[in-house]
Design a protein around this motif. Structure first.
Motif, PDB file in Angstrom:
ATOM      1  N   VAL A  98      23.173  -1.820  -3.587  1.00 15.59           N
ATOM      2  CA  VAL A  98      24.356  -0.833  -4.285  1.00 15.59           C
ATOM      3  C   VAL A  98      25.194  -1.604  -4.532  1.00 15.59           C
ATOM      4  O   VAL A  98      26.074  -2.750  -4.395  1.00 15.59           O
ATOM      5  CB  VAL A  98      24.844   0.018  -2.608  1.00 15.59           C
ATOM      6  CG1 VAL A  98      26.036   0.570  -3.114  1.00 15.59           C
ATOM      7  CG2 VAL A  98      23.531   0.521  -1.708  1.00 15.59           C
ATOM      8  N   CYS A  99      25.805  -0.914  -5.822  1.00 18.36           N
ATOM      9  CA  CYS A  99      27.003  -1.844  -6.816  1.00 18.36           C
ATOM     10  C   CYS A  99      27.824  -0.609  -6.828  1.00 18.36           C
ATOM     11  O   CYS A  99      29.048  -0.830  -6.760  1.00 18.36           O
ATOM     12  CB  CYS A  99      26.088  -1.965  -7.992  1.00 18.36           C
ATOM     13  SG  CYS A  99      25.199  -0.284  -8.817  1.00 18.36           S
ATOM     14  N   TYR A 100      27.872   1.061  -6.645  1.00 17.60           N
ATOM     15  CA  TYR A 100      28.700   2.338  -6.722  1.00 17.60           C
ATOM     16  C   TYR A 100      28.609   3.063  -5.205  1.00 17.60           C
ATOM     17  O   TYR A 100      27.635   3.158  -4.895  1.00 17.60           O
ATOM     18  CB  TYR A 100      29.071   2.558  -7.956  1.00 17.60           C
ATOM     19  CG  TYR A 100      29.268   2.044  -9.248  1.00 17.60           C
ATOM     20  CD1 TYR A 100      30.010   0.850  -9.695  1.00 17.60           C
ATOM     21  CD2 TYR A 100      27.513   1.690  -9.754  1.00 17.60           C
ATOM     22  CE1 TYR A 100      30.575   0.963 -10.430  1.00 17.60           C
ATOM     23  CE2 TYR A 100      27.930   1.188 -10.963  1.00 17.60           C
ATOM     24  CZ  TYR A 100      29.399   1.028 -11.372  1.00 17.60           C
ATOM     25  OH  TYR A 100      29.183  -0.120 -12.635  1.00 17.60           O
ATOM     26  N   VAL A 101      30.434   2.854  -4.752  1.00 22.87           N
ATOM     27  CA  VAL A 101      29.895   4.321  -3.471  1.00 22.87           C
ATOM     28  C   VAL A 101      30.830   5.153  -4.592  1.00 22.87           C
ATOM     29  O   VAL A 101      31.907   4.702  -4.869  1.00 22.87           O
ATOM     30  CB  VAL A 101      30.271   3.908  -2.040  1.00 22.87           C
ATOM     31  CG1 VAL A 101      30.714   4.787  -1.994  1.00 22.87           C
ATOM     32  CG2 VAL A 101      30.167   2.950  -1.854  1.00 22.87           C
ATOM     33  N   ILE A 102      30.061   6.126  -4.716  1.00 23.34           N
ATOM     34  CA  ILE A 102      31.279   7.267  -5.326  1.00 23.34           C
ATOM     35  C   ILE A 102      31.322   8.432  -4.813  1.00 23.34           C
ATOM     36  O   ILE A 102      31.354   9.056  -3.953  1.00 23.34           O
ATOM     37  CB  ILE A 102      30.277   7.879  -6.155  1.00 23.34           C
ATOM     38  CG1 ILE A 102      29.841   6.673  -7.077  1.00 23.34           C
ATOM     39  CG2 ILE A 102      31.296   8.893  -7.165  1.00 23.34           C
ATOM     40  CD1 ILE A 102      28.977   8.014  -8.882  1.00 23.34           C
ATOM     41  N   ASN A 103      33.035   8.534  -3.761  1.00 26.38           N
ATOM     42  CA  ASN A 103      33.107   9.710  -3.433  1.00 26.38           C
ATOM     43  C   ASN A 103      34.314  10.797  -3.498  1.00 26.38           C
ATOM     44  O   ASN A 103      35.077  10.414  -4.523  1.00 26.38           O
ATOM     45  CB  ASN A 103      34.538   9.380  -2.234  1.00 26.38           C
ATOM     46  CG  ASN A 103      34.704   7.862  -1.081  1.00 26.38           C
ATOM     47  OD1 ASN A 103      34.568   7.245  -0.851  1.00 26.38           O
ATOM     48  ND2 ASN A 103      33.587   8.350  -0.727  1.00 26.38           N
ATOM     49  N   THR A 104      33.510  11.987  -3.653  1.00 27.69           N
ATOM     50  CA  THR A 104      33.685  12.761  -5.081  1.00 27.69           C
ATOM     51  C   THR A 104      34.454  13.627  -4.308  1.00 27.69           C
ATOM     52  O   THR A 104      35.673  14.098  -4.924  1.00 27.69           O
ATOM     53  CB  THR A 104      32.428  14.406  -4.401  1.00 27.69           C
ATOM     54  OG1 THR A 104      32.477  14.628  -3.007  1.00 27.69           O
ATOM     55  CG2 THR A 104      30.533  13.464  -4.875  1.00 27.69           C
TER      56      THR A 104
END
Lengths: 314, 275
Positions: A98-104
């Motif tokens: 995992v390289c990104y965690v996007i919080n919407t």
């Protein structure tokens, strides 16, 4: 006999064992069920329920997108355990990290699993207003989590973004580009959407509700403007924050647009007539009741929020 | 043995907890002493009634109404109404001074309610007699609830005011007016423990409304007034005149103490009434 001995254990020793077993329990968690909705896009579809002590806030659609180099997780779930289970689903699907965690956006059902992914090499991505929203709501959310969801959080569970999006940003997962767009105030004042260019899939998150009554926590007028902009575009698939996969964009957004437009028109008419807020909540939009789930839980609150916004129109 | 103790504890605490929700200990042990030491207060609905939703839609925006049961005459009138939310971190909502010129001592406003609590109104008559009424509101988190949905928009219009006066006011009759004030009314409890980031309280503390130079409403208010304060009250327009509202705001070091505060700005708005 055994239980009697257990009860006489010194508390310190007992908690020592609990600490020892805690990681074991986590690793025994089952992977979250995800569905591949387009090439490399995996979604766990949530349920139309109020966040409560039974579902522990795990109600929203969350998931991940797999590129050739790495994975972007989009929203992490309504509690730390759901985050762990999502992580497990990623690991079972791909060996890419995992390289990104996007919080919407800031809502608890989308960010409470963040801590499962916190490690070097993972960048948290959020709207330019997300950190402020986390700061001003953090303690309130933590208190409510114990009381309403029966989950125990501390400030470390709420992880602010280290990669901030003001307008839009391109994220490359290795031969797979995501366009992350920060929207003006709509569902909240920190909404992000993610477009996967490869499959032309738009992860719209809570800018769209389907089945579950739309919940307004930003700007009614702003939300309608965002919808008007997005409905002119073509997408192969759209993933709402609550509700099933959409393959008939823009028709699929029509019920939500109708509901929000109805709120706008009816509340404006009430304000023009001098009707007060406490009376308007009992009069506006009741005809929409049969069309939505959780109407009784959220509609009057929506009217309240919209009324407070519209009464300041010039 | 242990199990028995647990069951006993459950049996004993369950009914206690249910009644604890509606308890009046804060009023009896603290508030009454603080605001009305040594005075007697008659409880009932002969002078004022209080109207509030039993369950609040939005704890940071709870509409309440004080309905007066007597007219405001120069010989007998309600001089002051004190509003309290027993279980708010800072129970004082506001103190509203009224005059015979108010015509009618009805008030409506939006308040923050932090937990299941009694909301109470105490009316003081011009002869000093005190009357109290109360109503129970189920709400949670009103004071720590996030600052408005669109803080940027709120800050841009801070200080803006709007009046609405009921159509065709009859000369000499009590006439309903609504005053809307744009102000985020920040509680000072909307904070975060990670960064120790605290948004200092910033709220409206004094409000005066005059018609034709005579005071109709004078209020001392606090953080339990919702963002974008919204008041309804009566006045008596005998002739054409100006309805003028003026308010000031303040910012205090601690959300539940008024010992160290910095005064803010003064705002005013005038509106011509022609009955």
């Amino acid at each position: 006999m055994k239980t009697a001995h257990f009860l006489t254990f010194p508390p310190a020793l007992l908690s020592f064992f609990l600490i020892l077993f805690a990681p074991l329990q986590l690793s025994a968690l089952e992977a979250l069920k995800v569905r591949q909705v387009a090439d490399g896009i995996y979604v766990h579809f949530g349920v139309h329920e109020l966040p409560d002590k039974h579902n522990h806030g795990a109600i929203a659609n969350i998931g991940f997108i797999v590129g050739e180099r790495c994975v972007a997780v989009i929203d992490t779930g309504g509690n730390p355990e759901e985050g762990e289970r999502l992580k497990k689903a990623v690991e079972q699907t791909t060996d890419k990290p995992v390289c990104y965690v996007i919080n919407t956006h800031v809502h608890p059902d989308h960010i409470y699993g963040n801590i499962a992914f916190k490690q070097p090499g993972v960048e948290f991505v959020g709207h330019a207003n997300l950190e402020r929203a986390m700061l001003s709501r953090g303690q309130y959310y933590i208190d409510k989590a114990a009381e309403q969801l029966d989950i125990h959080l501390s400030p470390k569970n709420i992880i602010p973004p280290d990669n901030v999006v003001k307008q839009y940003k391109l994220l490359n997962l290795g031969n797979r580009e995501l366009v992350v767009t920060a929207h003006p105030t709509a569902h909240t004042d920190n909404d992000l959407t993610v477009l996967d260019k490869k499959t032309n899939t738009l992860w719209l998150s809570d800018l769209m509700f389907s089945g579950h009554l739309p919940v307004l926590d930003g700007s009614l007028k702003g939300w309608l403007q965002v919808i008007e902009k997005l409905e002119k575009k073509q997408f192969n698939h759209v993933i709402p924050g609550h509700g099933g996969l959409v393959s008939n964009w823009p028709q699929a957004i029509k019920p939500q647009k109708d509901y929000l437009t109805m709120l706008l028109n009816e509340i404006r008419a009430k304000i023009a007539k001098g009707v007060y807020l406490e009376d308007a909540v009992n009069q506006v939009g009741l005809t929409a009741r049969s069309k939505w789930q959780l109407f009784d839980e959220f509609h009057r609150k929506n009217v309240t929020t919209a009324f407070a916004e519209l009464e300041w129109e010039d | 043995m242990k199990l028995h103790i647990i069951i006993m504890t459950l049996l004993l605490t369950a009914p206690l907890k249910a009644s604890a929700d509606k308890d009046e200990s804060i009023w009896n042990n603290q508030l009454k002493q603080h605001f009305f030491a040594g005075k007697s207060i008659e409880e009932g609905e002969n002078i004022i009634r209080l109207d509030a939703p039993y369950r609040a839609e939005d704890p940071a925006l709870v509409p309440i109404k004080v309905i007066s049961q007597i007219p405001q005459t120069s010989s007998r009138y309600i001089k002051k109404i004190l509003l309290l939310v027993d279980k708010n971190p800072y129970p004082f909502v506001g103190e509203f001074e009224l005059t015979p010129e108010s015509g009618k001592a009805d008030l409506a406003m939006r308040i923050r309610v932090n937990t299941y609590s009694y909301v109470r109104a105490i009316a003081e008559m011009n002869d000093g007699k005190l009357y109290m009424t109360k109503t129970f509101v189920k709400a949670s988190g009103g004071c720590s609830a996030p600052i408005g949905a669109d803080l940027d928009a709120a800050m841009r219009r801070l200080g803006k005011m709007k009046f609405r006066v009921e159509d065709a006011p009859a000369p000499g009759e009590p006439t309903l007016a609504q005053l809307m004030i744009s102000h985020p009314n920040i509680t000072g409890m909307q904070m975060d423990q990670v960064t120790r980031f605290i948004r200092r309280s910033h709220f409206m503390d004094q409000l005066t409304v005059k018609f034709d130079g005579k005071t109709v409403l004078k209020a001392k208010t606090d953080i339990a007034i919702s963002a974008d304060p919204n008041f309804r009250f009566y006045f008596v327009p005998n002739h054409k005149g100006e309805l003028v509202a003026e308010f000031t705001d303040t910012s205090c070091e601690k959300p539940t103490s008024r010992a160290v505060c910095e005064s803010g700005s003064r705002y005013s708005k005038s509106y011509t009434v022609d009955p």
